[in-house]
Structures are given as structure tokens and as C-alpha cells.
Design a protein around this motif. Structure first.
Motif, short mmCIF file in Angstrom:
data_model
loop_
_atom_site.label_atom_id
_atom_site.label_comp_id
_atom_site.label_asym_id
_atom_site.label_seq_id
_atom_site.Cartn_x
_atom_site.Cartn_y
_atom_site.Cartn_z
N ILE A 123 10.59 -5.99 0.82
CA ILE A 123 9.68 -4.75 1.45
C ILE A 123 9.40 -3.46 0.77
CG2 ILE A 123 10.28 -2.74 3.13
CD1 ILE A 123 12.81 -4.05 4.47
N ASP A 124 8.27 -3.18 0.73
CA ASP A 124 7.82 -2.32 -0.11
C ASP A 124 7.57 -1.54 0.30
OD1 ASP A 124 5.73 -0.63 -1.50
OD2 ASP A 124 4.65 -2.72 -2.60
N TYR A 125 8.68 -0.43 -0.47
CA TYR A 125 8.27 1.23 0.34
C TYR A 125 8.40 2.03 -0.34
CZ TYR A 125 14.01 1.20 0.61
OH TYR A 125 15.06 1.29 1.02
N SER A 126 7.73 2.90 -0.92
CA SER A 126 8.13 5.13 -1.39
C SER A 126 7.50 4.65 -2.11
CB SER A 126 10.37 4.63 -1.79
OG SER A 126 10.20 6.18 -2.03
N GLY A 127 6.93 3.84 -3.36
CA GLY A 127 6.51 3.60 -4.78
C GLY A 127 5.62 5.12 -4.39
N PRO A 128 6.05 6.31 -4.93
CA PRO A 128 6.06 7.04 -6.13
C PRO A 128 4.56 7.47 -6.85
CG PRO A 128 8.61 7.44 -6.20
CD PRO A 128 8.04 5.72 -5.17
N ASN A 129 4.03 7.80 -7.24
CA ASN A 129 3.70 7.91 -8.37
C ASN A 129 4.42 8.80 -9.65
OD1 ASN A 129 1.47 6.75 -7.34
ND2 ASN A 129 1.27 8.42 -6.25
N VAL A 130 4.19 7.94 -11.06
CA VAL A 130 4.63 8.35 -12.29
C VAL A 130 4.38 9.47 -12.70
CG1 VAL A 130 4.88 8.29 -14.24
CG2 VAL A 130 6.72 6.63 -12.67
N GLY A 325 -6.82 -2.48 -12.13
CA GLY A 325 -6.88 -1.31 -10.71
C GLY A 325 -5.73 -1.29 -10.22
N TYR A 326 -5.39 -0.64 -9.05
CA TYR A 326 -4.92 -0.71 -8.10
C TYR A 326 -5.49 -1.63 -6.85
CZ TYR A 326 -2.61 1.08 -3.94
OH TYR A 326 -1.29 1.16 -2.66
N ASP A 327 -6.44 -2.38 -6.53
CA ASP A 327 -6.59 -4.17 -6.14
C ASP A 327 -5.71 -4.83 -6.81
OD1 ASP A 327 -7.67 -2.11 -4.65
OD2 ASP A 327 -9.54 -3.34 -5.08
N THR A 329 -3.67 -5.40 -9.14
CA THR A 329 -2.34 -5.42 -9.05
C THR A 329 -1.39 -5.66 -7.99
OG1 THR A 329 -2.50 -3.21 -10.62
CG2 THR A 329 -0.16 -3.94 -9.99
N ASP A 330 -1.93 -4.96 -6.52
CA ASP A 330 -1.42 -5.77 -5.94
C ASP A 330 -1.90 -7.23 -5.07
OD1 ASP A 330 0.00 -4.13 -3.72
OD2 ASP A 330 -2.11 -3.27 -3.36
N LEU A 331 -2.66 -8.08 -5.71
CA LEU A 331 -3.10 -9.28 -6.20
C LEU A 331 -2.15 -9.81 -6.93
CD1 LEU A 331 -7.12 -9.46 -5.92
CD2 LEU A 331 -5.76 -9.96 -3.87
N ARG A 353 -4.14 4.70 6.12
CA ARG A 353 -5.09 4.74 5.17
C ARG A 353 -5.19 4.03 4.49
NH1 ARG A 353 -4.45 10.72 3.82
NH2 ARG A 353 -2.57 9.79 3.09
N GLN A 354 -4.17 3.06 4.28
CA GLN A 354 -4.59 1.59 3.37
C GLN A 354 -4.38 0.42 4.31
OE1 GLN A 354 -2.25 1.25 -0.39
NE2 GLN A 354 -1.42 3.68 -0.02
N SER A 355 -4.69 0.64 5.49
CA SER A 355 -4.59 -1.03 6.44
C SER A 355 -5.47 -1.77 5.86
CB SER A 355 -4.95 -0.33 7.86
OG SER A 355 -3.25 -0.03 8.65
#
Ligand code: ARG
Length: 588
Positions: A123-130, A325-327, A329-331, A353-355
């Protein structure tokens, strides 16, 4: 502990109806018995209506045939009637209802089976930014994700809580350069003893760095050089980065403690963790023909989604300058979760919005062969928190609302509400209760709203003593506990299963019996508001019971049976609030 759980009464009725259907028509053995709770009897089956067409028979006649072949399921079913166009109205024996209460009460899991055992759920959740403060935008992911982690965990899943911190990227080169060039900045000068204040300082520095980056090309160049230094592992730069991350993690920890969520430093699996896996991930995607060159960049074009000009929408696997970048990393992240962690299920809790982003990530993972049909991947999307004016919640001056301030506001409000209701509480008791009830009110208001909808942050409404609020449920629980203290009885009390059931006892007992079914439902729909709605229904069923059925003054066995219902109600409310991550104080 009963790992197999107590079979819900609804399930027992459904099985009996299924059996009756296959007795009447063996070819319908697999048909859905369509059983649900009903206002007209304990349960109702709509199977005859659903199947009449297929059988070319009037539903009423088919229903009558089913009813005639329905057996009592070992004494559970006392009566069945065909009503209306062909409904089966099923009434249970009083004994079966009392037995269900007794069986649940005797089990420390309330008879809820361990259905998720052996499943690894990431479960990927919270994920705030440093280097940024947690704000209202991180509230929903943190508490929805945490509730799902609790529900899956309670049902026996091996839950991996993945806190995908934004702790890597070019912005850190800029920030580190700025901090080093500004020895007068609070980062160097202030006593950074509380995590929160140092992160507000960082947040300010970050904004200042961004402004200088945009205004001063020479600084922008030095910042870019610093990004290269960070990425190539320059020790001084990495050390500074490590300090910034550590400060931010302390601040996140302070919020997590206050919110009472399960996340700990062991769950911090930020973007930086995947840095070493990026090149390999992209190479594999290129090898498999999933990613292709596009003007020097490497992209994953979607086979399903096209943009405005008919062009395929792409994920940026590697930028033209070679950066990730973000993409990217998610891969790498999804590959890691599937290939290394061997997840059976993936949940990503972020706003809606990230759907598209996750849609593309799942598509890429499928084409790469990482994501197979054996694994379910879901983007658990949610709506926006709105301010009183109906637009996304902002401070009066238009800034982002800090999560800490938002919690403070709810706690202050609830303190006044509780103090008025119970003037005998000492200030220390009041503080403790206000903190639990204030934070609980914020969480409940969120978790009781349909996940995909937007909702308005309204501290007055969410801390009300009546209506569908966390405070109401906590009070309901505390009231039952107070009765149990007065009853001064053993746990669990003896139940006389031969006693007749009063209608309000019956309604309460049948609602209590649904608890495990609702939890399972949450693992399918990924909607904690179904559990919230259930707890509210339960609290109201209890209120009706309490208003019509005296407990402490009743003669035995009625008294003892009613105390058993009170105990099961208290434990179910406490457990259910617990799955939402909400405290259930014993007194309020
Ligand atoms: N840090 C991101 C944000 O603040 C959320 C990360 C979500 N998880 C993920 N695997 N992309 O929007």
C-alpha cells in the motif's frame, strides 16, 4: 482464536437458499441467491425474480418452489414466506441469533475470519515531499491509506506500508546550493530542535531557492552543477541532502504520531531508494520494446490513451538530458514491488489527478510482463478537500493549509464541545480526550465521505455530538462502556440462547453479525466509508435498543443477554473505529 471465523448469518441463509435453488433446478446450482437484509423479515432473497426469465416461469411460482424446498439449515431458519412478486422473506430462529452473538463474543477477533492470510499487499500512501511541510493535500492519502493498511492487516494480509517520500530529484541540488550560499539562513543559525520548525524553515528556504533559480541564471547554473554533484554521489552534497531528509522525516514522524497512523521510519521507502534501479529498469523496458526513443528522450507511449492531437500519451522513462523523474521512479518502483517484493496486490493512494499517471504505469508494467493477471493493481483515487467557499482548501491569505494547524483547529473546537457536555472532567482528562476526539473527528469526516468525492472541511460540523461524526461514535462507545462498568459482570457473560428476542435486540444482533462482511467489502471496494457507514448504523441500532430495552434493571436471563449485546457492541465499535485508525476512549 478462530481463524476460520464465525459464519455470518447472511452467509448461512444464502447457502440454504442456494441449496434450495439447486434442489428445484439442478442446472441453477451456481446462481446467485441474492440474499440481503430486509425490513420485512430478517433477510430477503430476490433469486426467484432474477431467475424467472431464464426459467420461463412466473417469479411468484418459482419463489414458492424455492420456499418449499428450503430447509432450516440446522435450525437457523425458522420461517420463510413468499411475498410480493416472488421475494423470499426469511426469518431466523431466536436461538440462531443468540448463538451468533455468543460465538462472536467468545472469539477475540469477533468471529472475523482471516481471509487475507498469505497475501502480500503493498500500500503506497502518504508520500509527502522532503523539505516541504505536510499540508492538507497529504491528509487524505495518509488516513485512507492507513485505514486500508489496518483492514488488510486485520484480515491477515502481509501488508507492506510503502511511504513513497519525495526525497530525490533536481530540486535538492537547488536547495543545497542555496543553503550553502546563505550562511545567514535559519538552517545554519536557528536552534533546530523541533522537527516541525526546522521543516517550516526548509519550506521557506525552498521557496526562496526557487525564486532565485528563476531570477538569476548564474545561480541556476550553479544549482544544476550541484544536481550533478548530488547524483554522482559527491560526499559533501550527499551529507547535506541526508541532513535535510532526516529533518523532514522527523517532522513527518511528528505528524504521524499525532494522527495516530501506523507509518514508522521502517516504512520510509522514498524515491531515492529506487535511484540505483532506474537505468536497469529503463534498459529492460527498451529491450522489451515497451519504451522507445523520442528525440533523444526515452518514453513509454500508451497503446490506449491518446492526447488532444491524437498523439499517444507517454510516460517519460528518461529525459533528453539523461535525467530521471517521477515517471521513471514509478516504473522502477512497480517493478521492484512485483519482481522483488512479490506483491499479490498493489494499492496506490493518491488524489484523482494522478489517475492517468497510474493508468500509464500499470499499462507499462503489464506490457513489460511484470504485472500479470494474478496481481490486482489499483489506483485508490480520492477527491479534494474544499474550503468554506467550495474551492480547494486554502488559508485566508491563499496559502496552503498546514496539517498541524488543521488538527489544532479541530482539537480546540472539540475541547469546547466535550467540556460543555462533561464539566466534571479535569483539564488533563479534557486535553487527552480533546486530542483523541479532535483528531478522530478529522479522520472520521474524511473516511466517512465517499472516497472519490470532494468534501468541505468544516470543523463545526465534524465535531458535532450528534449525526454521523467521529465524536458521536466515540460517545456511543464510551456510553456502552459506562453501562458495562456499572454492570460489573464477567466477560463474556452467559447467554441463554433459549430466551425470546425483542425486535430491537434482534436488529442490533443482526447488525453486529455483519461486521466481518463489511470489512471484506472494504477490501474489494477499497472504500473505508462503507465501514464508517456501518459503524454509524450500528451506533444507531444500539441507541434504539438502549432506548427500548432496559439493561441493568432487567431480570436474568434478559439482563445477562442484554449485557452480552452491550459487550459485543462496545468491542465491535472499538475494533471498527480502530480499523479507521480512530481511538475509542473508555470515558468521555
Ligand atoms: N510525493 C507524491 C506527491 O506528493 C506522492 C507519491 C505517490 N506515490 C507514488 N508511487 N507516485 O504527490
Amino acid at each position: 482464536m478462530l481463524t476460520a471465523g464465525v459464519e455470518p448469518l447472511l452467509g448461512q441463509v444464502a447457502a440454504a437458499v442456494s441449496e434450495a435453488i439447486s434442489r428445484v433446478r439442478p442446472e441453477l446450482a451456481d446462481a446467485d441467491p441474492v440474499v440481503r437484509r430486509s425490513d420485512h423479515a430478517d433477510f430477503q432473497s430476490n433469486a426467484a425474480l432474477a431467475l424467472a426469465k431464464r426459467m420461463a416461469m412466473p417469479p411468484k411460482r418459482l419463489g414458492a418452489e424455492f420456499a418449499a424446498r428450503l430447509d432450516s439449515a440446522g435450525g437457523v431458519i425458522a420461517d420463510v414466506r413468499v411475498s410480493g412478486p416472488g421475494f423470499l422473506n426469511v426469518t431466523l430462529s431466536d436461538r440462531a441469533v443468540w448463538e451468533a452473538v455468543a460465538a462472536r463474543l467468545a472469539d477475540d477477533r469477533l468471529g472475523v475470519p482471516v481471509t487475507e492470510r498469505g497475501h502480500r499487499v503493498v500500500i503506497d500512501y502518504s508520500g509527502p515531499n522532503v523539505a516541504k511541510e505536510m499540508h492538507v493535500g497529504h491528509l487524505r492519502t495518509t488516513i485512507i491509506g492507513d485505514s486500508l493498511a489496518r483492514v488488510f492487516g486485520f484480515l491477515g494480509a502481509d501488508v507492506v506500508r510503502a511511504n513513497h517520500l519525495g526525497d530525490w530529484g533536481t530540486q535538492f541540488g537547488m536547495l543545497i546550493q542555496y543553503i550553502d550560499e546563505h550562511p545567514e539562513s535559519p538552517w545554519h543559525t536557528e536552534e533546530l530542535d523541533s522537527g516541525t520548525s526546522s521543516v517550516s524553515a526548509l519550506d521557506g528556504l525552498y521557496k526562496a531557492a526557487r525564486a532565485e533559480f528563476d531570477a538569476d541564471p548564474a545561480f541556476a547554473d550553479r544549482a544544476r552543477t550541484r544536481v550533478v554533484a548530488l547524483q554522482s554521489g559527491d560526499p559533501a552534497t550527499l551529507a547535506r541532502w541526508g541532513e535535510i531528509v532526516a529533518e523532514s522525516e522527523r517532522a513527518f514522524g511528528a505528524i504521524y504520531d499525532r494522527l495516530g497512523v501506523l507509518l514508522t521510519p521502517d516504512d520510509y521507502l522514498g524515491e531515492s531508494f529506487y535511484n540505483d534501479l532506474l537505468a536497469d529498469t529503463v534498459a529492460e523496458l527498451v529491450d522489451k520494446g515497451v519504451a522507445v526513443d523520442s528525440d533523444g528522450a526515452i518514453v513509454v507511449p500508451s497503446e490506449r490513451v491518446t492526447g488532444p492531437g491524437g498523439q499517444p500519451v507517454v510516460l517519460m522513462a528518461r529525459k533528453r538530458d539523461g535525467g530521471y523523474g517521477y515517471d521513471s521512479t514509478d516504473l522502477a518502483t512497480i517493478r521492484h514491488r512485483l519482481a522483488t517484493l512479490r506483491a499479490d496486490r498493489l494499492l496506490y493512494v493518491t488524489d484523482s489527478r494522478q489517475s492517468l499517471h497510474f493508468h500509464l504505469v500499470f499499462e507499462a508494467a503489464r506490457r513489460a510482463g511484470w504485472l500479470t493477471d494474478a496481481v490486482q493493481a489499483d489506483h485508490v483515487a480520492y477527491g479534494t478537500i474544499l474550503g468554506p467557499d467550495g474551492t480547494p482548501f486554502k488559508t485566508r491569505s491563499g496559502g496552503t493549509v498546514r496539517l498541524m494547524d488543521l488538527l489544532d483547529e479541530a482539537v480546540t473546537r472539540v475541547r469546547a464541545v466535550v467540556a460543555e457536555k462533561n464539566p466534571t472532567l479535569t483539564p488533563a482528562e479534557l486535553d487527552a480526550i480533546a486530542e483523541q476526539a479532535g483528531v478522530g473527528a478529522v479522520k472520521y469526516a474524511d473516511l466517512s465521505t465517499s472516497r472519490v468525492k470532494d468534501y468541505t472541511f468544516d470543523p463545526t460540523r465534524m465535531t458535532a455530538l450528534t449525526g454521523d461524526t467521529g465524536v458521536y461514535l466515540q460517545y456511543a462507545h464510551a456510553r456502552v462502556r459506562s453501562i458495562l462498568r456499572k454492570a460489573d459482570t464477567v466477560t463474556p457473560p452467559p447467554i441463554d440462547t433459549a430466551a425470546p428476542l425483542d425486535p430491537a435486540e434482534r436488529a442490533l444482533a443482526l447488525t453486529l453479525d455483519d461486521y466481518g462482511t463489511v470489512l471484506t467489502e472494504v477490501t474489494h471496494s477499497l472504500e473505508p466509508h462503507r465501514l464508517a457507514g456501518y459503524l454509524y448504523t450500528l451506533a444507531r441500532a444500539y441507541t434504539t435498543f438502549y432506548d427500548t430495552c432496559p439493561v441493568l434493571t432487567a431480570p436474568d436471563p434478559t439482563r445477562s443477554n442484554r449485557i452480552a449485546l452491550c459487550q459485543l457492541t462496545a468491542r465491535t465499535l472499538e475494533s471498527g473505529l480502530g480499523q479507521l485508525g480512530i481511538a475509542a476512549p473508555q470515558r468521555m
